[in-house]
Design a protein around this motif. Structure first.
Motif, PDB file in Angstrom:
ATOM      1  N   VAL A   7      -4.771  10.927  12.462  1.00 46.94           N
ATOM      2  CA  VAL A   7      -3.376  10.612  12.833  1.00 46.94           C
ATOM      3  C   VAL A   7      -2.682  11.881  13.327  1.00 46.94           C
ATOM      4  CG1 VAL A   7      -3.137   8.696  11.190  1.00 46.94           C
ATOM      5  CG2 VAL A   7      -2.477  11.000  10.487  1.00 46.94           C
ATOM      6  N   SER A   8      -1.604  11.678  14.064  1.00 41.77           N
ATOM      7  CA  SER A   8      -0.838  12.829  14.560  1.00 41.77           C
ATOM      8  C   SER A   8       0.580  12.811  14.047  1.00 41.77           C
ATOM      9  CB  SER A   8      -0.805  12.819  16.090  1.00 41.77           C
ATOM     10  OG  SER A   8      -2.105  12.883  16.586  1.00 41.77           O
ATOM     11  N   SER A   9       0.925  11.769  13.278  1.00 42.73           N
ATOM     12  CA  SER A   9       2.306  11.653  12.802  1.00 42.73           C
ATOM     13  C   SER A   9       2.320  10.882  11.484  1.00 42.73           C
ATOM     14  CB  SER A   9       3.125  10.921  13.868  1.00 42.73           C
ATOM     15  OG  SER A   9       4.175  10.217  13.277  1.00 42.73           O
ATOM     16  N   SER A  10       3.261  11.251  10.608  1.00 42.17           N
ATOM     17  CA  SER A  10       3.356  10.549   9.312  1.00 42.17           C
ATOM     18  C   SER A  10       3.905   9.148   9.500  1.00 42.17           C
ATOM     19  CB  SER A  10       4.235  11.352   8.348  1.00 42.17           C
ATOM     20  OG  SER A  10       5.495  11.551   8.932  1.00 42.17           O
ATOM     21  N   SER A  11       4.426   8.833  10.695  1.00 42.56           N
ATOM     22  CA  SER A  11       4.938   7.474  10.907  1.00 42.56           C
ATOM     23  C   SER A  11       3.920   6.587  11.626  1.00 42.56           C
ATOM     24  CB  SER A  11       6.268   7.524  11.669  1.00 42.56           C
ATOM     25  OG  SER A  11       6.095   8.263  12.849  1.00 42.56           O
ATOM     26  N   ASP A  12       2.675   7.052  11.717  1.00 42.92           N
ATOM     27  CA  ASP A  12       1.626   6.218  12.319  1.00 42.92           C
ATOM     28  C   ASP A  12       1.561   4.886  11.552  1.00 42.92           C
ATOM     29  OD1 ASP A  12      -1.067   5.047  12.729  1.00 42.92           O
ATOM     30  OD2 ASP A  12      -1.394   6.854  13.917  1.00 42.92           O
ATOM     31  N   PRO A  13       1.695   3.762  12.246  1.00 45.59           N
ATOM     32  CA  PRO A  13       1.783   2.462  11.553  1.00 45.59           C
ATOM     33  C   PRO A  13       0.540   2.096  10.745  1.00 45.59           C
ATOM     34  CG  PRO A  13       1.635   2.183  13.954  1.00 45.59           C
ATOM     35  CD  PRO A  13       1.843   3.637  13.700  1.00 45.59           C
ATOM     36  N   ARG A  14      -0.598   2.718  11.016  1.00 49.84           N
ATOM     37  CA  ARG A  14      -1.838   2.364  10.285  1.00 49.84           C
ATOM     38  C   ARG A  14      -1.956   3.102   8.957  1.00 49.84           C
ATOM     39  NH1 ARG A  14      -6.014   4.802  13.976  1.00 49.84           N
ATOM     40  NH2 ARG A  14      -4.431   6.416  13.845  1.00 49.84           N
ATOM     41  N   LEU A  15      -1.108   4.136   8.809  1.00 47.01           N
ATOM     42  CA  LEU A  15      -1.304   5.068   7.704  1.00 47.01           C
ATOM     43  C   LEU A  15      -1.063   4.451   6.320  1.00 47.01           C
ATOM     44  CD1 LEU A  15      -2.162   7.975   7.365  1.00 47.01           C
ATOM     45  CD2 LEU A  15       0.186   8.694   7.794  1.00 47.01           C
ATOM     46  N   GLY A  16      -0.007   3.647   6.199  1.00 46.89           N
ATOM     47  CA  GLY A  16       0.343   3.059   4.896  1.00 46.89           C
ATOM     48  C   GLY A  16      -0.816   2.272   4.304  1.00 46.89           C
ATOM     49  N   ALA A  17      -1.397   1.392   5.124  1.00 50.32           N
ATOM     50  CA  ALA A  17      -2.494   0.539   4.627  1.00 50.32           C
ATOM     51  C   ALA A  17      -3.709   1.394   4.271  1.00 50.32           C
ATOM     52  CB  ALA A  17      -2.868  -0.484   5.697  1.00 50.32           C
ATOM     53  N   PHE A  18      -3.964   2.465   5.068  1.00 46.92           N
ATOM     54  CA  PHE A  18      -5.136   3.307   4.788  1.00 46.92           C
ATOM     55  C   PHE A  18      -4.940   4.076   3.478  1.00 46.92           C
ATOM     56  CE2 PHE A  18      -7.825   7.174   5.576  1.00 46.92           C
ATOM     57  CZ  PHE A  18      -9.044   6.518   5.452  1.00 46.92           C
ATOM     58  N   LEU A  19      -3.730   4.595   3.268  1.00 44.83           N
ATOM     59  CA  LEU A  19      -3.465   5.313   2.011  1.00 44.83           C
ATOM     60  C   LEU A  19      -3.599   4.356   0.829  1.00 44.83           C
ATOM     61  CD1 LEU A  19      -0.477   7.641   3.040  1.00 44.83           C
ATOM     62  CD2 LEU A  19      -2.832   8.336   2.536  1.00 44.83           C
ATOM     63  N   ASP A  20      -3.145   3.119   0.998  1.00 43.79           N
ATOM     64  CA  ASP A  20      -3.289   2.128  -0.086  1.00 43.79           C
ATOM     65  C   ASP A  20      -4.767   1.886  -0.386  1.00 43.79           C
ATOM     66  OD1 ASP A  20      -0.612   1.884  -0.403  1.00 43.79           O
ATOM     67  OD2 ASP A  20      -0.406   0.080   0.847  1.00 43.79           O
ATOM     68  N   GLU A  21      -5.578   1.845   0.682  1.00 46.00           N
ATOM     69  CA  GLU A  21      -7.020   1.613   0.510  1.00 46.00           C
ATOM     70  C   GLU A  21      -7.647   2.768  -0.290  1.00 46.00           C
ATOM     71  OE1 GLU A  21      -8.837   0.785   4.362  1.00 46.00           O
ATOM     72  OE2 GLU A  21     -10.714   1.620   3.596  1.00 46.00           O
ATOM     73  N   LEU A  22      -7.167   4.004  -0.029  1.00 47.37           N
ATOM     74  CA  LEU A  22      -7.755   5.175  -0.708  1.00 47.37           C
ATOM     75  C   LEU A  22      -7.225   5.357  -2.126  1.00 47.37           C
ATOM     76  CD1 LEU A  22      -7.779   7.921   2.102  1.00 47.37           C
ATOM     77  CD2 LEU A  22      -9.566   6.290   1.506  1.00 47.37           C
ATOM     78  N   GLY A  23      -6.056   4.788  -2.420  1.00 46.05           N
ATOM     79  CA  GLY A  23      -5.461   4.977  -3.757  1.00 46.05           C
ATOM     80  C   GLY A  23      -5.058   6.423  -3.948  1.00 46.05           C
ATOM     81  N   ASP A  24      -5.448   7.029  -5.096  1.00 44.75           N
ATOM     82  CA  ASP A  24      -5.020   8.426  -5.296  1.00 44.75           C
ATOM     83  C   ASP A  24      -6.097   9.429  -4.876  1.00 44.75           C
ATOM     84  OD1 ASP A  24      -6.741   7.965  -7.315  1.00 44.75           O
ATOM     85  OD2 ASP A  24      -5.257   8.115  -8.940  1.00 44.75           O
ATOM     86  N   ALA A  25      -7.157   8.935  -4.220  1.00 42.82           N
ATOM     87  CA  ALA A  25      -8.236   9.848  -3.782  1.00 42.82           C
ATOM     88  C   ALA A  25      -8.051  10.198  -2.310  1.00 42.82           C
ATOM     89  CB  ALA A  25      -9.593   9.182  -3.997  1.00 42.82           C
TER      90      ALA A  25
END
Ligand code: ADP
Length: 383
Positions: free
Chosen positions: A130-148
């Protein structure tokens, strides 16, 4: 600069960068009829003492690169903090660059490396570029990773600088926003250890596989390297297979170093470097042909040397400047160790040298190498 007179018919190799890797290439160069010219940023750089010639300049300045290229038969690297477009431009102008810019891109750009290796079906951590913290895909990916979660800059990081382990998704987003550049967000794997496979690859595509080693990291920096690797033989076989596959996929020439994570699911690629690597310093004494010699043999178009281990066990410990000045003299008094000083002035946190011990017994080599490194005054601590 080295006093050895130039041998006739020597291949003139230019190295971009004048650090300890270029210095150790300089030490290996005369044995393989190579005349080494380095592009160093200052006359104080580590390599100056052991090279044959030097150009002083910035590795990101195209004029400096051209000056180096005009004096040599082939250009190679001591680090990957280079402009890929500039290297590609040199190639377009007919300069022989080994490894070439296509291969180098895997080491310069972690985002490209992850994407290209995943595309080739090679094992890498789950990741997203990603190039920005507002990338729309980021939220779901972080949820997939959990705290890792791990966040890495795509370019310019080394020795753990450029790697973050955020404690929350908010912190991850804050880091990505602050970096304001392309980053790799990836799964933080549960590591059983880390190993490195070195492959030397010649211009004709032939390869030599160095014995696998375990690397010990502390705060993102390698502190110790152990041969033999502390992994099952099935993993050593996987490392060799992946090493050969990667070397031909990248079309590497010279040393390719692959850092692997050891996980419950087998080996996962962390990083690649297309130059001699810290995990291979032990090969100076520990194998019949060192990584520095084989790198020079490969880039200068010669056949590779055989890489058989010279002892059952070897341990290399990095010497990093502590708060008190280091003591090379004290290290040299420790018997049974090979002390390598990079000729750098002491500064806390700076890699100043390394110490290698060989032996029949892994534990004894470990104790001896650390004895030498401690006498030297290293900041790194034994684990
Ligand atoms: P650098 O390029 O600065 O050397 P690395 O990407 O190799 O940085 O990361 C430094 C260290 O951080 C690794 O050696 C490893 O110990 C740890 N690390 C990096 N990525 C991960 C990951 N995805 N999962 C677990 N640990 C990681």
């Amino acid at each position: 600069m080295s006093n050895t007179s130039q041998t006739s018919g020597a291949v003139h190799v230019g190295v971009i960068g004048g650090g300890q890797l270029a210095r150790m290439m300089g030490e290996a160069g005369h044995g393989v009829n190579v005349h080494l010219t380095v592009l160093a940023s200052s006359p104080d750089d580590a390599a100056i003492e052991h090279c044959d010639d030097a150009v002083i300049g910035d590795p990101q300045d195209f004029e400096a690169l051209e000056t180096l290229a005009s004096r040599v038969d082939v250009v190679t690297f001591d680090h990957e903090l280079v402009g890929l477009d500039q290297i590609a431009e040199l190639e377009r102008r007919g300069v022989v660059v080994r490894p070439g810019s296509h291969a180098l891109r895997f080491a310069v750009d972690k985002a490209y490396q992850r994407s290209a290796l995943a595309g080739a079906g090679l094992p890498v951590p789950r990741f997203m570029v990603v190039s920005s913290s507002s990338d729309p895909r980021l939220g779901a990916f972080l949820d997939e990773l959990g705290d890792a979660v791990v966040v890495k800059t795509a370019r310019g990081g080394y020795d753990g600088r450029g790697v973050w382990f955020p404690g929350s998704h908010e912190e991850a987003l804050e880091i990505i926003g602050r970096l304001d550049a392309e980053v790799v967000v990836e799964e933080r794997l549960e590591l059983l250890g880390e190993v490195a496979q070195l492959v030397a690859r010649a211009v004709d595509g032939s390869v030599m596989l160095y014995p696998l080693v375990t690397t010990v990291q502390s705060d993102g920096m390698c502190t110790e390297v152990r041969f033999p690797a502390e992994v099952a033989t099935v993993l050593a076989a996987q490392a060799e297979e992946l090493g050969e596959q990667l070397a031909s996929l990248l079309d590497a020439v010279g040393i390719l170093a692959i850092e692997f994570f050891v996980t419950h699911a087998g080996l996962v690629v962390n990083e690649v470097a297309l130059r001699p690597h810290n995990s291979g310093h032990w090969t100076i004494e520990g194998t019949t042909t060192s990584q520095f010699e084989n790198h020079l043999r490969a880039v200068s178009g010669q056949a590779l040397g055989v890489v058989t281990a010279t002892a059952p066990c070897a341990v290399m410990v990095n010497v990093v400047g502590d708060d008190e000045p280091s003591s090379l003299g004290a290290a040299l008094e420790v018997l049974g160790v090979h002390v390598h000083d990079y000729g750098k002035s002491w500064r806390p946190g700076r890699k100043l040298g390394h110490v290698t011990a060989l032996g029949d017994d892994a534990r004894a080599a470990h104790v001896q190498a650390w004895r030498g490194a401690r006498a030297y005054g290293t900041r790194t601590r034994e684990t």
